[in-house]
Design a protein around this motif. Structure first.
Motif, mmCIF file in Angstrom:
data_model
loop_
_atom_site.group_PDB
_atom_site.id
_atom_site.type_symbol
_atom_site.label_atom_id
_atom_site.label_comp_id
_atom_site.label_asym_id
_atom_site.label_seq_id
_atom_site.Cartn_x
_atom_site.Cartn_y
_atom_site.Cartn_z
ATOM 1 N N ASP A 102 0.831 -1.219 0.000
ATOM 2 C CA ASP A 102 0.000 0.000 0.000
ATOM 3 C C ASP A 102 0.858 1.259 0.000
ATOM 4 O O ASP A 102 0.365 2.351 -0.258
ATOM 5 N N LYS A 103 2.119 1.111 0.347
ATOM 6 C CA LYS A 103 2.984 2.298 0.475
ATOM 7 C C LYS A 103 3.946 2.467 -0.697
ATOM 8 O O LYS A 103 4.758 3.381 -0.698
ATOM 9 N N ILE A 104 3.865 1.585 -1.705
ATOM 10 C CA ILE A 104 4.823 1.658 -2.824
ATOM 11 C C ILE A 104 4.515 2.843 -3.751
ATOM 12 O O ILE A 104 5.400 3.632 -4.083
ATOM 13 N N ILE A 130 2.478 -6.289 -6.298
ATOM 14 C CA ILE A 130 3.748 -5.747 -6.823
ATOM 15 C C ILE A 130 3.747 -5.803 -8.344
ATOM 16 O O ILE A 130 4.129 -4.851 -9.027
ATOM 17 N N GLU A 131 3.234 -6.900 -8.901
ATOM 18 C CA GLU A 131 3.160 -7.042 -10.357
ATOM 19 C C GLU A 131 2.214 -5.997 -10.961
ATOM 20 O O GLU A 131 2.521 -5.382 -11.986
ATOM 21 N N ARG A 132 1.081 -5.787 -10.285
ATOM 22 C CA ARG A 132 0.107 -4.798 -10.784
ATOM 23 C C ARG A 132 0.735 -3.397 -10.815
ATOM 24 O O ARG A 132 0.654 -2.685 -11.818
ATOM 25 N N ILE A 133 1.399 -3.016 -9.734
ATOM 26 C CA ILE A 133 2.020 -1.685 -9.645
ATOM 27 C C ILE A 133 3.137 -1.548 -10.688
ATOM 28 O O ILE A 133 3.242 -0.546 -11.391
ATOM 29 N N ALA A 134 3.953 -2.586 -10.829
ATOM 30 C CA ALA A 134 5.077 -2.535 -11.772
ATOM 31 C C ALA A 134 4.576 -2.386 -13.208
ATOM 32 O O ALA A 134 5.094 -1.573 -13.988
ATOM 33 N N ARG A 135 3.529 -3.131 -13.541
ATOM 34 C CA ARG A 135 2.944 -3.027 -14.886
ATOM 35 C C ARG A 135 2.424 -1.629 -15.150
ATOM 36 O O ARG A 135 2.713 -1.030 -16.187
ATOM 37 N N LYS A 136 1.647 -1.129 -14.193
ATOM 38 C CA LYS A 136 0.991 0.172 -14.344
ATOM 39 C C LYS A 136 2.025 1.285 -14.564
ATOM 40 O O LYS A 136 1.796 2.200 -15.341
ATOM 41 N N GLY A 162 8.308 -12.103 -10.801
ATOM 42 C CA GLY A 162 9.075 -10.913 -11.185
ATOM 43 C C GLY A 162 9.837 -11.090 -12.488
ATOM 44 O O GLY A 162 9.718 -12.104 -13.165
ATOM 45 N N ASP A 163 10.630 -10.056 -12.848
ATOM 46 C CA ASP A 163 11.464 -10.169 -14.051
ATOM 47 C C ASP A 163 12.623 -11.116 -13.779
ATOM 48 O O ASP A 163 12.997 -11.909 -14.630
#
Ligand code: PLP
Length: 359
Positions: A102-104, A130-136, A162-163
Motif C-alpha cells: 500500500d505504500k509503494i 507488486i506485479e500490478r504496480i510494476a505493470r501500471k 518478477g522479471d
C-alpha cells in the motif's frame, strides 16, 4: 552437509576432466537439477548471491531510483548503492515484514526504474500487487529471494515471480553450494547479457560490450549443490518440525509475536523470527538476546539495524520514514534454527525465554 562419501563420489570425475570452473559438467548437471526444481525456463548460477543481484541490476539496465525494503540483510541495499542507484525505502507490513504494498505507489517518481522486494525470512511478498504496480508504472521487479529456496505461493515457485529472482546458496542458507547463488527469469533475451556479465562481459567475439565482473560458479560449488539438492526436502521437513516445536512453546504468550503461516504458501522454514513487546513482557529483545548468550545460545538480531540507518546509505540518501520497520528491527530476534537442531534444545531455549518473560 550431504554425506561425505557422496560429495567425494561427485567430485571424482573432476580429476579426469581437469575442468575446475567455467561452466563445466558439474555446472551443467546442477543447472539441470535447479531448472527442474524451480520449474523455470532459464537460470544462471554465480559465485554468490550478492554478485548475482548486482548482475541482475546491470542486465536490466536500471537507472535512477529503486524502491526497496530497509528490513533485510545489507546485501540487498549494497547491490543497489554499488550499482550507482538510489535506494528509496518502503515500509514493511506488520504482519509478515515484507514490503507494505500500500505504500509503494506514493514513492514512485519519474526517476524510479524498479522495485527490489525481499521475501524476508521466507515470507513471500504480495507478488500480485507488486506485479500490478510494476505493470501500471512500467517498472522492473527483481526479487531478492535469498531466503525463499524451495518455497511456493499459489502453486508457483518463488523463482517464477518478477522479471528476475535471485537466490543465495551461501552455507548459512536452507540450501547451499558452499558459496553460490543464481538468477531465474523468463525472458530469453536476458540470457546473453547475464552470461556475459558474470564473466567479465566476454561474449562470442573478442570485444567486451558490457563491463562485466567475474562471478563464475566453480565445479566444486556446483558439485556441492548437486549433492544437497537431493536432500533439500528432507532438510526443510526437519526445519518444519523445529518450527512447530517453537510454536508449541511460544505460541500463546501475550507479548510474544510470531508470524502467522498463510495457507497458500509452502514454507521452507528458513528463519524463526520472534518479536518481543517490552510493555507486556517487562523485558526487551536485548535482554532476551543476552540471557540466551549467557547460556551459549546464539540468537541473531536479524534484521537490525535497518540498512537505511547504515552509514553507507546515510551518505547517499536522506532518512527514510519507515516506522513499522524501525519498530520490528528494534524488537526482533531470530532464534536458532537448523535441520539438526534437537527438539529438546528448542524446549530449553524456550524455557529460558518464558522464564524471563513471566517475571
Ligand atoms: C544471504 C543474503 C544475500 C547475499 O547472498 P550471498 O550468497 O551471501 O552473497 C542477499 N540478500 C539476503 C536477504 C540474504 O540473506
Amino acid at each position: 552437509m550431504p554425506p561425505f562419501e557422496e560429495y567425494c563420489e561427485e567430485i571424482k570425475s573432476i580429476w579426469d576432466t581437469r575442468w575446475l570452473s567455467n561452466f563445466g559438467p558439474k555446472y551443467q548437471k546442477f543447472k539441470k537439477g535447479l531448472l527442474d526444481y524451480f520449474n523455470v525456463p532459464n537460470i544462471h548460477m554465480f559465485t554468490n548471491g550478492h554478485q548475482a543481484l548486482e548482475i541482475a541490476i546491470a542486465a536490466l539496465g536500471l537507472k535512477g531510483e529503486v524502491i526497496t525494503t530497509p528490513f533485510t540483510f545489507a546485501s540487498t541495499t549494497l547491490a543497489i548503492v554499488r550499482s550507482g542507484l538510489t535506494p528509496v525505502f518502503c515500509d514493511i507490513s506488520e504482519d509478515d515484514y515484507t514490503m507494505d504494498t500500500d505504500k509503494i505507489e506514493s514513492l514512485i517518481t519519474e526517476r524510479t526504474s524498479a522495485i527490489i522486494p525481499v521475501h524476508v525470512y521466507g515470507n513471500v511478498c504480495n507478488y500480485k500487487e507488486i506485479e500490478r504496480i510494476a505493470r501500471k508504472h512500467g517498472l522492473k521487479v527483481i526479487y531478492d529471494g535469498a531466503h525463499s529456496f524451495g518455497e511456493t505461493i499459489d502453486g508457483k515457485t518463488t523463482a517464477q515471480l518478477g522479471d528476475i529472482t535471485m537466490f543465495s546458496f551461501h552455507a548459512t542458507k536452507v540450501f547451499h553450494s558452499i558459496e553460490g547463488g543464481c538468477l531465474t527469469y523468463s525472458d530469453d533475451q536476458l540470457a546473453a547479457p547475464l552470461h556475459a556479465l558474470g564473466q567479465f562481459g566476454l561474449s562470442k567475439n573478442e570485444d567486451i560490450a558490457l563491463p562485466g565482473t567475474n562471478a563464475k560458479m566453480n565445479e566444486f560449488q556446483a558439485a556441492m549443490g548437486v549433492c544437497n539438492l537431493k536432500y533439500v526436502e528432507e532438510y526443510i521437513a526437519a526445519r518444519k518440525k523445529c518450527v512447530e516445536r517453537y510454536r508449541e512453546n511460544l505460541g500463546n504468550i501475550d507479548g510474544i509475536k510470531l508470524c502467522e503461516e498463510k495457507s497458500n504458501i509452502k514454507y521452507n522454514y528458513s528463519y524463526f523470527p520472534v518479536v518481543f513487546d517490552r510493555e507486556k513482557l517487562g523485558v526487551d529483545r536485548d535482554d532476551v538476546f543476552k540471557a540466551l548468550a549467557d547460556n551459549n545460545i546464539f540468537a541473531r538480531k536479524y534484521f537490525y539495524p535497518l540498512t537505511s540507518d547504515m552509514t553507507f546509505v546515510r551518505n547517499v540518501t536522506s532518512p527514510a520514514e519507515t516506522p513499522v520497520a524501525k519498530k520490528i528491527a528494534s524488537n526482533v530476534l531470530t532464534l536458532p534454527l537448523y535441520s539438526e537442531l534437537a527438539l529438546e534444545d528448542i524446549d530449553e531455549i524456550c524455557r529460558i525465554i518464558t522464564d524471563m518473560c513471566s517475571h
